[in-house]
Scaffold this motif. Sequence first.
Motif: not given
Length: 169
Positions: A94-120
């Motif tokens: 999750a930390a690597r994914v969030v960092e990748a989103i931040f580095q590829a994003h054009s915003y200074q403060e990108p909106v990134i959220r992580i939530q636990p869930l049950l998925a099928s």
Amino acid sequence: MVDSGFETKSLRMELLLLVTFQAPAADVERIMEAVVAITPLRMGKYDSNAYQSAQGVERYRPLEGAAAGAETELRRRPGTVEVSFEIADDQPLAARVVEAIFQAHSYQEPVIRIQPLLASRSKGLDDHANPNRWWNSTGDWKKRLSGSARTPEAARSAMSKWSREGARA
């Protein structure tokens, strides 16, 4: 309930993390390429699985210290989308994914959220007799396939070819 998964006859409910970010629609491909370089976003026999919302309007006002400088007027940016996808319940990933989103994003403060869930996740059972499955129906997708896709195997093969050629878009 979200601390463990469970199974039914046809599927498993797995504990995963739902990652969601907001971005201008023009940024999404660049951001998703960075994410998929880290994790394939796999669901069964599919990869690169994500959901992108319709475009909406983002509202914000830059404050002191913002790259744009402090402003008094509220900004409205049309063309913003929300993208979500699931990854393993793994904090280093999750930390690597969030960092990748931040580095590829054009915003200074990108909106990134992580939530636990049950998925099928399907158990991959034989559904050849299920009339609700695309390979057993006469849905619109079949109009784009060759007329030889009359069996589930032929339909899957044709659908795979169709997907590789970009007809999903």
